[in-house]
Structures are given as C-alpha cells and as structure tokens.
Scaffold this active site. Structure first.
Site, PDB file in Angstrom:
ATOM      1  N   SER A 125       0.828  -1.201   0.000  1.00 23.92           N
ATOM      2  CA  SER A 125       0.000   0.000   0.000  1.00 23.92           C
ATOM      3  C   SER A 125       0.861   1.250   0.000  1.00 23.92           C
ATOM      4  CB  SER A 125      -0.848  -0.025   1.272  1.00 23.92           C
ATOM      5  OG  SER A 125      -1.414   1.231   1.513  1.00 23.92           O
ATOM      6  N   TYR A 150      -2.246  -1.098  10.946  1.00 26.52           N
ATOM      7  CA  TYR A 150      -2.495  -1.672   9.619  1.00 26.52           C
ATOM      8  C   TYR A 150      -1.336  -1.335   8.669  1.00 26.52           C
ATOM      9  CZ  TYR A 150      -4.039  -1.824   4.789  1.00 26.52           C
ATOM     10  OH  TYR A 150      -4.081  -2.049   3.440  1.00 26.52           O
ATOM     11  N   LYS A 154       1.773  -3.753   6.618  1.00 27.45           N
ATOM     12  CA  LYS A 154       2.193  -3.744   5.208  1.00 27.45           C
ATOM     13  C   LYS A 154       3.697  -3.490   5.108  1.00 27.45           C
ATOM     14  CE  LYS A 154      -1.754  -4.618   3.453  1.00 27.45           C
ATOM     15  NZ  LYS A 154      -1.990  -5.944   2.908  1.00 27.45           N
TER      16      LYS A 154
HETATM   17  P1  NAD Z   1     -11.189  -7.059   1.388  1.00 28.83           P
HETATM   18  O1  NAD Z   1     -11.387  -7.014   2.870  1.00 28.83           O
HETATM   19  O2  NAD Z   1     -12.370  -6.837   0.530  1.00 28.83           O
HETATM   20  O3  NAD Z   1     -10.509  -8.444   0.973  1.00 28.83           O
HETATM   21  C1  NAD Z   1      -9.619  -9.122   1.826  1.00 28.83           C
HETATM   22  C2  NAD Z   1     -10.122 -10.544   1.948  1.00 28.83           C
HETATM   23  O4  NAD Z   1      -9.251 -11.273   2.809  1.00 28.83           O
HETATM   24  C3  NAD Z   1     -11.529 -10.647   2.549  1.00 28.83           C
HETATM   25  O5  NAD Z   1     -12.339 -11.406   1.690  1.00 28.83           O
HETATM   26  C4  NAD Z   1     -11.319 -11.343   3.885  1.00 28.83           C
HETATM   27  O6  NAD Z   1     -12.405 -12.187   4.233  1.00 28.83           O
HETATM   28  C5  NAD Z   1     -10.035 -12.129   3.638  1.00 28.83           C
HETATM   29  N1  NAD Z   1      -9.242 -12.428   4.823  1.00 28.83           N
HETATM   30  C6  NAD Z   1      -8.864 -11.599   5.829  1.00 28.83           C
HETATM   31  N2  NAD Z   1      -8.117 -12.272   6.717  1.00 28.83           N
HETATM   32  C7  NAD Z   1      -8.014 -13.562   6.281  1.00 28.83           C
HETATM   33  C8  NAD Z   1      -7.387 -14.727   6.775  1.00 28.83           C
HETATM   34  N3  NAD Z   1      -6.727 -14.739   7.930  1.00 28.83           N
HETATM   35  N4  NAD Z   1      -7.482 -15.855   6.049  1.00 28.83           N
HETATM   36  C9  NAD Z   1      -8.171 -15.887   4.887  1.00 28.83           C
HETATM   37  N5  NAD Z   1      -8.810 -14.813   4.374  1.00 28.83           N
HETATM   38  C10 NAD Z   1      -8.720 -13.665   5.077  1.00 28.83           C
HETATM   39  O7  NAD Z   1     -10.029  -6.008   1.042  1.00 28.83           O
HETATM   40  P2  NAD Z   1      -9.523  -5.489  -0.377  1.00 28.83           P
HETATM   41  O8  NAD Z   1      -9.865  -4.033  -0.466  1.00 28.83           O
HETATM   42  O9  NAD Z   1      -9.934  -6.420  -1.446  1.00 28.83           O
HETATM   43  O10 NAD Z   1      -7.956  -5.562  -0.133  1.00 28.83           O
HETATM   44  C11 NAD Z   1      -7.174  -6.674  -0.563  1.00 28.83           C
HETATM   45  C12 NAD Z   1      -5.749  -6.464  -0.093  1.00 28.83           C
HETATM   46  O11 NAD Z   1      -5.261  -5.228  -0.606  1.00 28.83           O
HETATM   47  C13 NAD Z   1      -5.610  -6.369   1.425  1.00 28.83           C
HETATM   48  O12 NAD Z   1      -4.413  -7.008   1.801  1.00 28.83           O
HETATM   49  C14 NAD Z   1      -5.527  -4.882   1.668  1.00 28.83           C
HETATM   50  O13 NAD Z   1      -4.834  -4.586   2.849  1.00 28.83           O
HETATM   51  C15 NAD Z   1      -4.749  -4.425   0.438  1.00 28.83           C
HETATM   52  N6  NAD Z   1      -4.952  -3.003   0.122  1.00 28.83           N
HETATM   53  C16 NAD Z   1      -6.214  -2.514  -0.005  1.00 28.83           C
HETATM   54  C17 NAD Z   1      -6.406  -1.160  -0.255  1.00 28.83           C
HETATM   55  C18 NAD Z   1      -7.799  -0.594  -0.354  1.00 28.83           C
HETATM   56  O14 NAD Z   1      -7.952   0.625  -0.216  1.00 28.83           O
HETATM   57  N7  NAD Z   1      -8.838  -1.402  -0.618  1.00 28.83           N
HETATM   58  C19 NAD Z   1      -5.301  -0.318  -0.413  1.00 28.83           C
HETATM   59  C20 NAD Z   1      -4.016  -0.855  -0.300  1.00 28.83           C
HETATM   60  C21 NAD Z   1      -3.856  -2.213  -0.041  1.00 28.83           C
HETATM   61  N1  UFG Z   2     -12.163  11.481   3.394  1.00 26.67           N
HETATM   62  C1  UFG Z   2     -13.145  12.386   3.752  1.00 26.67           C
HETATM   63  N2  UFG Z   2     -14.304  11.901   4.293  1.00 26.67           N
HETATM   64  C2  UFG Z   2     -14.531  10.567   4.474  1.00 26.67           C
HETATM   65  C3  UFG Z   2     -13.525   9.658   4.101  1.00 26.67           C
HETATM   66  C4  UFG Z   2     -12.341  10.154   3.573  1.00 26.67           C
HETATM   67  O1  UFG Z   2     -12.981  13.598   3.605  1.00 26.67           O
HETATM   68  O2  UFG Z   2     -15.608  10.203   4.986  1.00 26.67           O
HETATM   69  C5  UFG Z   2     -10.920  12.002   2.794  1.00 26.67           C
HETATM   70  C6  UFG Z   2      -9.665  11.688   3.586  1.00 26.67           C
HETATM   71  O3  UFG Z   2      -9.445  12.664   4.570  1.00 26.67           O
HETATM   72  C7  UFG Z   2      -8.604  11.636   2.479  1.00 26.67           C
HETATM   73  C8  UFG Z   2      -9.373  11.121   1.267  1.00 26.67           C
HETATM   74  O4  UFG Z   2     -10.756  11.355   1.549  1.00 26.67           O
HETATM   75  O5  UFG Z   2      -8.175  12.952   2.192  1.00 26.67           O
HETATM   76  C9  UFG Z   2      -9.174   9.622   1.035  1.00 26.67           C
HETATM   77  O6  UFG Z   2      -9.466   8.910   2.239  1.00 26.67           O
HETATM   78  P1  UFG Z   2      -9.642   7.320   2.246  1.00 26.67           P
HETATM   79  O7  UFG Z   2      -9.982   6.947   3.656  1.00 26.67           O
HETATM   80  O8  UFG Z   2     -10.586   6.898   1.185  1.00 26.67           O
HETATM   81  O9  UFG Z   2      -8.215   6.793   1.820  1.00 26.67           O
HETATM   82  P2  UFG Z   2      -6.782   7.009   2.488  1.00 26.67           P
HETATM   83  O10 UFG Z   2      -5.933   7.694   1.473  1.00 26.67           O
HETATM   84  O11 UFG Z   2      -6.878   7.622   3.815  1.00 26.67           O
HETATM   85  O12 UFG Z   2      -6.305   5.513   2.711  1.00 26.67           O
HETATM   86  C10 UFG Z   2      -6.558   4.487   1.759  1.00 26.67           C
HETATM   87  C11 UFG Z   2      -6.767   3.172   2.479  1.00 26.67           C
HETATM   88  C12 UFG Z   2      -5.507   2.743   3.151  1.00 26.67           C
HETATM   89  C13 UFG Z   2      -4.396   2.704   2.150  1.00 26.67           C
HETATM   90  C14 UFG Z   2      -4.270   4.030   1.457  1.00 26.67           C
HETATM   91  C15 UFG Z   2      -3.232   3.965   0.366  1.00 26.67           C
HETATM   92  O13 UFG Z   2      -7.792   3.295   3.458  1.00 26.67           O
HETATM   93  O14 UFG Z   2      -5.682   1.466   3.673  1.00 26.67           O
HETATM   94  O15 UFG Z   2      -5.513   4.394   0.876  1.00 26.67           O
HETATM   95  O16 UFG Z   2      -3.487   2.885  -0.459  1.00 26.67           O
HETATM   96  F1  UFG Z   2      -3.255   2.413   2.790  1.00 26.67           F
END
Ligand code: NAD
Ligand code: UFG
Length: 351
Positions: A125, A150, A154
């Site tokens: 991330s 979290y 990562k």
């Molecule tokens: P998500 O929660 O939709 O998907 C993650 C999946 O992993 C879920 O289906 C959950 O049930 C499963 N899971 C969690 N713990 C587990 C375990 N111990 N064993 C088996 N399954 C398990 O999240 P996502 O948005 O699809 O994210 C996927 C990956 O990408 C995650 O590792 C997340 O941290 C990473 N990521 C997401 C974002 C974002 O903004 N969505 C940004 C950066 C990185």
């Molecule tokens: N924001 C608002 N109101 C809300 C939610 C978010 O104003 O209700 C703003 C935040 O302050 C930020 C922007 O929208 O300026 C984006 O916020 P998000 O929470 O959607 O995303 P972040 O950039 O904070 O973080 C996300 C994921 C993290 C990941 C990161 C980089 O939540 O897990 O992107 O990938 F690490």
C-alpha cells in the site's frame, strides 16, 4: 498459470479473478470470509461464464487447511490479498492485525515453500511511504513512519518478504503498492461492500448518494492543496486488477534470466500501482455529482488523525517494465462506483 488467490472473495480479489480468467489463467480462492460474502464469487463465475470459481473456506493462519489445499492443487504463483484492512480498527485492535496479517502471511509463505511454490504477489500500500518525501512518489521514495498498525503490517511484511527472497533467491517476490482503489466492475454485479460505516471516501459518497447516510464529512479544508482538501491517487479497481495479471510476467523464465540485471533486481520487483493523477476530496464529489446526476450533500469537518495532505505516484516503472498503465479516468471511477451501489443498495445478499 494456476494461481492461488488468498482473500479472493474480497473487493480487489474478485475483480482480479475476472482479469486472470480473461487472460487465460485459472485460480483457486482461499478466504475465511471474515470480510466477504461467497455470493461475490458466484457473481464472478457468472461474469466469467464458468459454473464456479474453485473455492476453499480456509484461514491463512490454518496450516493444516493450507496443507490440504496445496496437496490438492499445484500452483504456479500466489496472489496474496488476504488481510484485515480497516485503519481505525487496527488502532483499536493492534494484536489482531499483527496476528492476522503478519502471522497469517508467515504461515502461508512457509507452506508455499514446502510445496515448491515460491512466486508471490503481495498487496502492499501507498501507506508504507508515510508522509512521502517526494511527490509524485516513485518506488525509490524511502519508506516512512506509518500512522497506524495496519500500515505497519504492510511495511513489515514488505521487509519480511524481501528478507526471505534475499536468503533464498528461488523466491520471486512482487510488491504492488496500491494507491486508492475505487470503482467497480462495469456489470454492477460486484463491488466494494464495507461493513458498517465506511472509512473510505468513495463508499461513503455512494452511501450518501443512495440515501443510507445523510451527508459526507469532508475531513479538513485547510491542507496545502489547490482547494484545501486531501489529494489522492484514485485508481479504478479493474485497472488495479489488470496490474496483477501484468505482474505475473515477473515470474516468466525469460525475465528471471535477463542478463545484466542483478539477481536481486530480477527476483524482487516493487511497483507503484496508481494513475499518477491527484484528485482532491471535492474533485471526487463534484465528478460524482456531474457524471451521475445525483446530489451528495457534504460539510467540512476537522482533519482526520493520521491523514496526509497529498499522495499520488509516478507509475512509470510499472508501464516500462510490466507494460501496464491505468486505462480508466475519474469519470469511469465515479460512474462504476455508483452503478454498483445503485444496483446493490445493501451490498451482497446473504448466501
Ligand atoms: P477485502 O477485505 O475486501 O478483501 C480481503 C479478503 O481477505 C476478505 O475477503 C477477507 O475475508 C479475507 N481475509 C482476511 N483475513 C483472512 C485470513 N486470515 N485468512 C483468509 N482470508 C482472510 O479487502 P480489499 O480491499 O480487497 O484488499 C485486498 C488487499 O489489498 C488487502 O491485503 C488490503 O490490505 C490491500 N490493500 C487494499 C487497499 C484498499 O484501499 N482497498 C489499499 C491498499 C492495499
Ligand atoms: N475522506 C473524507 N471523508 C470521508 C472519508 C475520507 O474527507 O468520509 C478524505 C480523507 O481525509 C482523504 C481522502 O478522503 O483525504 C481519502 O481517504 P480514504 O480513507 O478513502 O483513503 P486514504 O488515502 O486515507 O487511505 C486508503 C486506504 C488505506 C491505504 C491508502 C493507500 O484506506 O488502507 O488508501 O493505499 F493504505
């Protein structure tokens, strides 16, 4: 290739499955369903046009369960999405986050190596850059201080995988640093389905638009950005999914044997996955309203703890080395997010 997709029932996993099958790969999903619904996998199968996606309800911390999956299938690589991802919850429950994300990955990697599968793509991330020292962020930007457990999972897992790769060059490790995934598959059948009150901007906007929440709180309008609100690199989840398929080429024999590259460089690959464009919170709200013709009331609230002003990447390395670049723009992102929410106001139905 036959790919083990951990966390494949989740938001990014389901979209990636579609891209994998489209490219001629096959997959087996393992997921403990702690943050997902098996209906999502049924819908993925419908979209792909197959009867079902091979699925095992297994937790990545469950060594025996994993052993069984590896005994039944032969994998060329693993795309490792499984993990807990709620930033706020990780502050409340740090032990659970370290145990699930780090403990789980250690078990997974151990079982993988025992079965001779040493190719892994890990979901990292942009959060690992902390408050980045350069904008746009390149992969050379130093890792920073994370503001929550979290983020540290990562950052630490990147280190764990790099060290494992260094000690055993048979490992091929790809770290994909995602920026802000939004959007949904164009069918409107799969999308992001957060539990409870959404933490992230886009699902909050769509829930306001559909009438589930009264207004969006904009967290701060006094950042040093063009309109004072936070700037991020939003990327369509289908583009992000395609980046995983492109990254599989890191495991191709020809690539691993590239002359002139150092051993380390060819077996450890780190990529930013974003569009390279920074949009503010208000840019996103305005685009959503303009493209979808719906109202999104908002009010300015105090800054959210741990947020940074600006975060967007330079995605040139992924283009040069993987031939991947984002195809979708902000209008596609807001349109597809809304289609999913409108068609599924309460997310997936119970199985
Ligand atoms: P998500 O929660 O939709 O998907 C993650 C999946 O992993 C879920 O289906 C959950 O049930 C499963 N899971 C969690 N713990 C587990 C375990 N111990 N064993 C088996 N399954 C398990 O999240 P996502 O948005 O699809 O994210 C996927 C990956 O990408 C995650 O590792 C997340 O941290 C990473 N990521 C997401 C974002 C974002 O903004 N969505 C940004 C950066 C990185
Ligand atoms: N924001 C608002 N109101 C809300 C939610 C978010 O104003 O209700 C703003 C935040 O302050 C930020 C922007 O929208 O300026 C984006 O916020 P998000 O929470 O959607 O995303 P972040 O950039 O904070 O973080 C996300 C994921 C993290 C990941 C990161 C980089 O939540 O897990 O992107 O990938 F690490």
């Amino acid at each position: 290739m036959n790919i083990l997709v951990t966390g494949g029932a989740g938001f990014i996993g389901t979209h990636t499955l579609i891209e994998l099958y489209k490219a001629g790969h096959t997959a087996v999903v393992i997921d403990n369903l702690s943050n997902s619904n098996p209906v999502a996998l049924q819908r993925v199968a419908e979209i792909i046009g197959i009867s079902q996606i091979p699925f095992c309800k297994v937790d990545i911390r469950d060594r025996e369960g994993l052993e069984k999956v590896f005994a039944e299938h032969k994998f060329d690589a693993c795309i490792h999405f499984a993990g807990l991802k709620a930033v706020g919850e990780s502050v409340e429950k740090p032990w659970e986050y370290y145990e699930n994300n780090i403990g789980g990955t250690l078990v997974l990697v151990d079982v993988m190596r025992k079965h001779g599968c040493k190719n892994i793509i890990f979901s990292s991330s942009a959060t690992i850059y902390g408050d980045p020292v350069e904008i746009p962020i390149t992969e050379n930007c130093p890792k920073g201080q994370c503001t929550n457990p979290y983020g540290w999972t990562k950052s630490m897992l990147e280190q764990v995988l790099m060290d494992i790769q260094k000690a055993d060059p048979e490992w091929n490790v790809v770290l994909l640093r995602y920026f802000n995934p939004v959007g949904a598959h164009q069918s409107g059948r799969i999308g992001e389905n957060p539990n409870g009150i959404p933490n992230n901007l886009m699902p909050y906007i769509t829930q306001v638009a559909v009438g589930k929440r009264t207004e969006l709180g904009v967290f701060g309008n006094d950042y040093p950005t063009p309109d004072g609100t936070g700037v991020r690199d939003y990327i369509h989840v289908c583009d992000l999914a395609a980046a995983h398929v492109a990254a599989l080429k890191c495991f191709a024999v020809e690539r691993l044997e590239v002359k002139g590259e150092t051993e380390e460089a060819s077996h450890l690959n780190i990529y930013n996955v974003g569009t390279g464009n920074g949009y503010s919170v208000l840019d996103m709200v305005k685009a959503f309203v303009r493209v979808n013709g719906v109202n999104v009331p908002y009010s300015i609230k105090p800054r959210r703890a741990g947020d940074i002003a600006t975060c967007y990447c330079n995605p040139a390395k992924a283009k040069a080395e993987l031939g991947w670049e984002a195809r979708y723009g902000i209008d596609d992102m807001v349109r597809d997010s809304w289609r999913w929410q409108k068609q599924n106001p309460d997310g997936y139905p119970e199985d």
